[in-house]
Write an enzyme that holds these catalytic residues in place. Structure first.
Site, PDB file in Angstrom:
ATOM      1  N   CYS A 170      54.237  78.270  14.655  1.00  0.00           N
ATOM      2  CA  CYS A 170      53.874  76.943  14.666  1.00  0.00           C
ATOM      3  C   CYS A 170      52.994  76.475  15.615  1.00  0.00           C
ATOM      4  CB  CYS A 170      55.420  76.373  15.116  1.00  0.00           C
ATOM      5  SG  CYS A 170      55.526  74.571  15.626  1.00  0.00           S
ATOM      6  N   HIS A 171      52.469  75.312  15.533  1.00  0.00           N
ATOM      7  CA  HIS A 171      51.598  74.686  16.570  1.00  0.00           C
ATOM      8  C   HIS A 171      51.785  74.845  17.724  1.00  0.00           C
ATOM      9  CE1 HIS A 171      48.319  73.135  13.344  1.00  0.00           C
ATOM     10  NE2 HIS A 171      47.900  73.742  14.261  1.00  0.00           N
ATOM     11  N   THR A 172      52.996  74.605  18.080  1.00  0.00           N
ATOM     12  CA  THR A 172      53.498  74.533  19.405  1.00  0.00           C
ATOM     13  C   THR A 172      53.215  75.803  20.215  1.00  0.00           C
ATOM     14  OG1 THR A 172      55.437  72.705  18.745  1.00  0.00           O
ATOM     15  CG2 THR A 172      55.298  73.779  20.951  1.00  0.00           C
TER      16      THR A 172
ATOM     17  N   HIS B 270      59.148  80.541  18.120  1.00  0.00           N
ATOM     18  CA  HIS B 270      60.387  79.733  18.092  1.00  0.00           C
ATOM     19  C   HIS B 270      60.924  79.564  16.665  1.00  0.00           C
ATOM     20  CE1 HIS B 270      57.334  76.816  17.964  1.00  0.00           C
ATOM     21  NE2 HIS B 270      58.020  76.092  17.478  1.00  0.00           N
ATOM     22  N   GLU B 271      59.879  79.733  15.878  1.00  0.00           N
ATOM     23  CA  GLU B 271      60.335  79.412  14.489  1.00  0.00           C
ATOM     24  C   GLU B 271      60.861  80.751  13.863  1.00  0.00           C
ATOM     25  OE1 GLU B 271      58.162  76.047  12.124  1.00  0.00           O
ATOM     26  OE2 GLU B 271      57.726  77.639  10.894  1.00  0.00           O
TER      27      GLU B 271
ATOM     28  N   CYS C 263      74.984  71.191  23.142  1.00  0.00           N
ATOM     29  CA  CYS C 263      76.046  71.880  23.963  1.00  0.00           C
ATOM     30  C   CYS C 263      77.188  71.668  23.355  1.00  0.00           C
ATOM     31  CB  CYS C 263      75.712  71.624  25.381  1.00  0.00           C
ATOM     32  SG  CYS C 263      76.255  69.753  25.833  1.00  0.00           S
TER      33      CYS C 263
ATOM     34  N   CYS D  48      77.750  67.112  25.976  1.00  0.00           N
ATOM     35  CA  CYS D  48      77.008  65.995  26.773  1.00  0.00           C
ATOM     36  C   CYS D  48      77.322  64.696  26.092  1.00  0.00           C
ATOM     37  CB  CYS D  48      75.830  66.369  27.300  1.00  0.00           C
ATOM     38  SG  CYS D  48      74.534  66.361  25.919  1.00  0.00           S
TER      39      CYS D  48
ATOM     40  N   CYS E  25      75.276  64.915  22.888  1.00  0.00           N
ATOM     41  CA  CYS E  25      75.916  65.721  21.803  1.00  0.00           C
ATOM     42  C   CYS E  25      77.023  64.969  21.257  1.00  0.00           C
ATOM     43  CB  CYS E  25      76.252  67.074  22.421  1.00  0.00           C
ATOM     44  SG  CYS E  25      74.886  68.218  22.654  1.00  0.00           S
TER      45      CYS E  25
ATOM     46  N   CYS F 157      70.437  66.582  23.580  1.00  0.00           N
ATOM     47  CA  CYS F 157      71.065  67.294  24.473  1.00  0.00           C
ATOM     48  C   CYS F 157      70.642  67.440  25.836  1.00  0.00           C
ATOM     49  CB  CYS F 157      71.581  68.788  24.060  1.00  0.00           C
ATOM     50  SG  CYS F 157      72.587  69.755  25.108  1.00  0.00           S
TER      51      CYS F 157
ATOM     52  N   ARG G 198      67.850  70.187  26.182  1.00  0.00           N
ATOM     53  CA  ARG G 198      67.086  69.752  25.456  1.00  0.00           C
ATOM     54  C   ARG G 198      65.691  70.776  25.720  1.00  0.00           C
ATOM     55  NH1 ARG G 198      65.492  63.544  27.443  1.00  0.00           N
ATOM     56  NH2 ARG G 198      68.042  63.593  27.032  1.00  0.00           N
TER      57      ARG G 198
ATOM     58  N   CYS H 256      61.880  74.885  12.539  1.00  0.00           N
ATOM     59  CA  CYS H 256      61.168  74.148  13.670  1.00  0.00           C
ATOM     60  C   CYS H 256      60.413  72.954  12.549  1.00  0.00           C
ATOM     61  CB  CYS H 256      60.255  74.436  14.561  1.00  0.00           C
ATOM     62  SG  CYS H 256      58.988  73.210  15.312  1.00  0.00           S
TER      63      CYS H 256
ATOM     64  N   ARG I  36      52.228  77.842   6.601  1.00  0.00           N
ATOM     65  CA  ARG I  36      53.172  78.838   7.454  1.00  0.00           C
ATOM     66  C   ARG I  36      52.840  80.051   6.976  1.00  0.00           C
ATOM     67  NH1 ARG I  36      53.461  75.323  10.809  1.00  0.00           N
ATOM     68  NH2 ARG I  36      55.605  74.703  11.713  1.00  0.00           N
TER      69      ARG I  36
HETATM   70  N1  LIG Z   1      58.428  64.943  17.297  1.00  0.00           N
HETATM   71  C1  LIG Z   1      58.907  66.210  17.221  1.00  0.00           C
HETATM   72  O1  LIG Z   1      60.320  66.765  17.303  1.00  0.00           O
HETATM   73  C2  LIG Z   1      57.666  67.310  16.750  1.00  0.00           C
HETATM   74  C3  LIG Z   1      58.027  68.656  16.410  1.00  0.00           C
HETATM   75  C4  LIG Z   1      57.108  69.461  15.983  1.00  0.00           C
HETATM   76  C5  LIG Z   1      55.707  69.073  15.824  1.00  0.00           C
HETATM   77  N2  LIG Z   1      55.766  67.616  16.207  1.00  0.00           N
HETATM   78  C6  LIG Z   1      54.133  67.125  16.233  1.00  0.00           C
HETATM   79  O2  LIG Z   1      53.775  66.891  14.657  1.00  0.00           O
HETATM   80  C7  LIG Z   1      52.396  66.914  14.859  1.00  0.00           C
HETATM   81  C8  LIG Z   1      52.006  67.346  13.539  1.00  0.00           C
HETATM   82  O3  LIG Z   1      52.390  68.800  13.620  1.00  0.00           O
HETATM   83  P1  LIG Z   1      51.438  69.903  12.430  1.00  0.00           P
HETATM   84  O4  LIG Z   1      51.948  71.277  12.858  1.00  0.00           O
HETATM   85  O5  LIG Z   1      51.803  69.467  10.939  1.00  0.00           O
HETATM   86  O6  LIG Z   1      49.753  69.770  12.733  1.00  0.00           O
HETATM   87  P2  LIG Z   1      48.694  69.930  12.077  1.00  0.00           P
HETATM   88  O7  LIG Z   1      47.569  69.798  13.189  1.00  0.00           O
HETATM   89  O8  LIG Z   1      49.040  71.088  11.180  1.00  0.00           O
HETATM   90  O9  LIG Z   1      48.598  68.611  11.175  1.00  0.00           O
HETATM   91  C9  LIG Z   1      47.883  67.422  11.565  1.00  0.00           C
HETATM   92  C10 LIG Z   1      47.127  66.802  10.466  1.00  0.00           C
HETATM   93  O10 LIG Z   1      47.019  65.422  10.934  1.00  0.00           O
HETATM   94  C11 LIG Z   1      45.323  65.341  10.772  1.00  0.00           C
HETATM   95  N3  LIG Z   1      44.959  64.040  11.613  1.00  0.00           N
HETATM   96  C12 LIG Z   1      44.410  64.255  12.895  1.00  0.00           C
HETATM   97  N4  LIG Z   1      44.193  62.742  13.455  1.00  0.00           N
HETATM   98  C13 LIG Z   1      44.257  62.086  12.120  1.00  0.00           C
HETATM   99  C14 LIG Z   1      43.915  60.611  12.107  1.00  0.00           C
HETATM  100  N5  LIG Z   1      43.581  59.891  12.909  1.00  0.00           N
HETATM  101  N6  LIG Z   1      44.161  60.022  10.987  1.00  0.00           N
HETATM  102  C15 LIG Z   1      44.843  61.079   9.801  1.00  0.00           C
HETATM  103  N7  LIG Z   1      45.025  62.153   9.765  1.00  0.00           N
HETATM  104  C16 LIG Z   1      44.899  62.767  11.105  1.00  0.00           C
HETATM  105  C17 LIG Z   1      44.650  66.182  10.698  1.00  0.00           C
HETATM  106  O11 LIG Z   1      43.620  66.392  10.050  1.00  0.00           O
HETATM  107  C18 LIG Z   1      45.949  67.557  10.299  1.00  0.00           C
HETATM  108  O12 LIG Z   1      45.583  67.719   8.902  1.00  0.00           O
HETATM  109  C19 LIG Z   1      51.936  67.443  16.002  1.00  0.00           C
HETATM  110  O13 LIG Z   1      51.574  66.134  17.039  1.00  0.00           O
HETATM  111  C20 LIG Z   1      52.786  68.185  16.500  1.00  0.00           C
HETATM  112  O14 LIG Z   1      52.898  68.276  17.968  1.00  0.00           O
HETATM  113  C21 LIG Z   1      56.468  66.797  16.659  1.00  0.00           C
HETATM  114 ZN   LIG Z   2      57.490  74.372  16.316  1.00  0.00          ZN
HETATM  115 ZN   LIG Z   3      74.631  68.370  24.819  1.00  0.00          ZN
END
Ligand SMILES: NC(=O)c1ccc[n+]([C@@H]2O[C@H](COP(=O)([O-])OP(=O)(O)OC[C@H]3O[C@@H](n4cnc5c(N)ncnc54)[C@H](O)[C@@H]3O)[C@@H](O)[C@H]2O)c1
Ligand SMILES: [Zn+2]
Ligand SMILES: [Zn+2]
Length: 380
Positions: A48-50, A70-71, A100, A103, A106, A114, A118, A178, A373
């Site tokens: 995953c990107h993270t 993590h995935e 948990c 809390c 939860c 959580c 968290r 994830c 993926r």
């Molecule tokens: N809130 C949460 O719980 C949570 C969990 C996981 C991931 N995320 C976040 O979600 C986001 C997306 O994750 P991903 O794995 O799909 O990323 P990714 O990089 O695969 O996809 C992001 C897409 O956004 C496009 N993009 C970037 N800037 C843009 C703009 N200004 N306008 C239009 N499109 C644009 C990119 O070209 C890309 O295709 C990331 O910021 C990630 O950190 C959040």
């Molecule tokens: Zn992830």
């Molecule tokens: Zn909790």
């Protein structure tokens, strides 16, 4: 009881010794689980990107050597003291944020944040004793997100494991752990489009396409995909995206383009880019009177959200979500059931497959922006 319960398990793990350097396959020792911990045999993991952000470590706290990942999906090998919800042989998905069950968060029906479990990206140890369960010749190796699934065995807090249907194919449902749940839940649990709604999704990576999948499941009549990268549009067709907008193709702000396409704005917008301008456009492209925008992307830490207050007064709503508002233990088994009932399609997210020994190829694919993926099979 498994024959390895209570013993240290030597196994293979992909260790990140330094930021941005290829992972190295090492023999690591995995200590037995302590109180409220579970040791699992990882069967499949995906990237995953993270993982990539923290491996590149541009601006985050460096914590190396570290085992990322993590995935994933795995099977319980042994349990620590006090664990009553899981037993050896159970099929589980590790989740980077926990539940948990005790809390205030939860106990609240509305929150999944959580207090105890968290997400904590700066912690490289287990909560119970502040130590790592991984070592190489006595030298501790840091955990990542409490999951560290780039290892044949890993130790995880019981609150970060979702027990799932043993009939579910682990090489597919591992992606539920994830990114897919994050995007899917952002639409189904937070944006909540009604049947026939028009939904705009900003960012067509795996998270955004999972948000599109949520819109399809909810019965959206149109799904407008917005991305700066035109290569994303072809893949997005499989996810029911009906209209494509590349902000680069237009002189005026993309929110104005979308308002013109939709007679005043979309019913729901889900932002999955992490870009602050996309966040503002996602909010401003929803219809006045009823439109709801949901932010999912993680922005730069100094980014500021700016929009005129009149946009709120005109009855637009802005929300944010973490992990799609899903509670890991309570809700994630049901997401797996959605796949088992063929309501949720996972296959279209799975674009590549590599053996564990070739895990660096999965990093290369993600860095090149190829595919969605990549499934990493632990047994070579
Ligand atoms: N809130 C949460 O719980 C949570 C969990 C996981 C991931 N995320 C976040 O979600 C986001 C997306 O994750 P991903 O794995 O799909 O990323 P990714 O990089 O695969 O996809 C992001 C897409 O956004 C496009 N993009 C970037 N800037 C843009 C703009 N200004 N306008 C239009 N499109 C644009 C990119 O070209 C890309 O295709 C990331 O910021 C990630 O950190 C959040
Ligand atoms: Zn992830
Ligand atoms: Zn909790």
């Amino acid at each position: 009881m498994s024959s390895t319960a209570g013993l240290v398990i030597p196994c293979k793990a992909a260790v990140a010794w330094e930021a941005g350097k290829p992972l190295v396959m090492e023999q690591v020792e995995v200590a037995p689980p302590q109180a409220m911990e579970v040791r699992i045999k990882v069967k499949y993991t995906s990237l995953c990107h993270t993982d990539v952000y923290f491996w590149e470590c541009k601006g985050q706290t460096p914590l190396f050597p570290r085992i990322f990942g993590h995935e994933a999906a795995g099977i319980v090998e042994s349990i620590g003291e006090g664990v009553t919800d899981l037993k050896p042989g159970d099929h589980v998905l590790p989740i980077f944020t926990g539940e948990c069950k005790e809390c205030r968060h939860c106990k609240s029906e509305e929150s999944n944040m959580c207090d105890l479990l968290r997400i904590n990206t700066d912690r490289g140890v287990m909560l119970n004793d502040g130590k790592s369960r991984f070592s190489i010749k006595g030298k501790p190796i840091n955990h990542f997100l409490g999951t560290s699934t780039f290892s044949e065995y890993t130790v995880i807090h019981v609150g970060c494991l979702a027990k799932i249907n043993p009939a579910a194919p682990l090489d597919k449902v591992c992606v539920v752990s994830c990114g897919i749940s994050t995007g899917l839940g952002a639409t189904l649990n937070v944006a909540k489009p009604k049947k026939g709604s028009i939904v705009a999704v900003f960012g067509l990576g795996a998270v955004g396409l999972a948000a599109c999948e949520g819109a399809r499941i909810a019965g959206a009549s149109r799904i407008i995909g917005v991305d700066l990268n035109p290569n994303r549009f072809e893949a997005a067709k499989k996810f029911g995206v009906t209209d494509f907008v590349n902000p680069k193709d237009h002189q005026k702000p993309v929110q104005e383009v979308i308002a013109e396409m939709t007679d005043g704005g979309v019913d729901r917008a889900v932002e999955c880019t992490g870009n602050i301008n996309a966040m503002i456009s996602a909010f401003e492209c929803v219809h006045d009177g009823w439109g709801v925008a949901v932010l999912v992307g993680v922005p730069h830490q100094d980014a500021i959200f700016m929009s005129k207050p009149i946009n709120f007064l005109n009855e637009r709503t802005l929300k944010g979500t973490f992990f799609g508002n899903y509670k890991p233990r309570t809700d994630i088994p049901n997401v797996v059931e959605m796949y088992m009932k063929k309501e949720l399609e996972l296959e279209k997210f799975l674009t590549h497959r590599v053996k564990f020994s070739e895990i660096n190829k999965a990093f290369d694919l993600m860095l090149k922006g190829e595919g969605l993926r990549c499934i990493i099979t632990m047994e070579d």
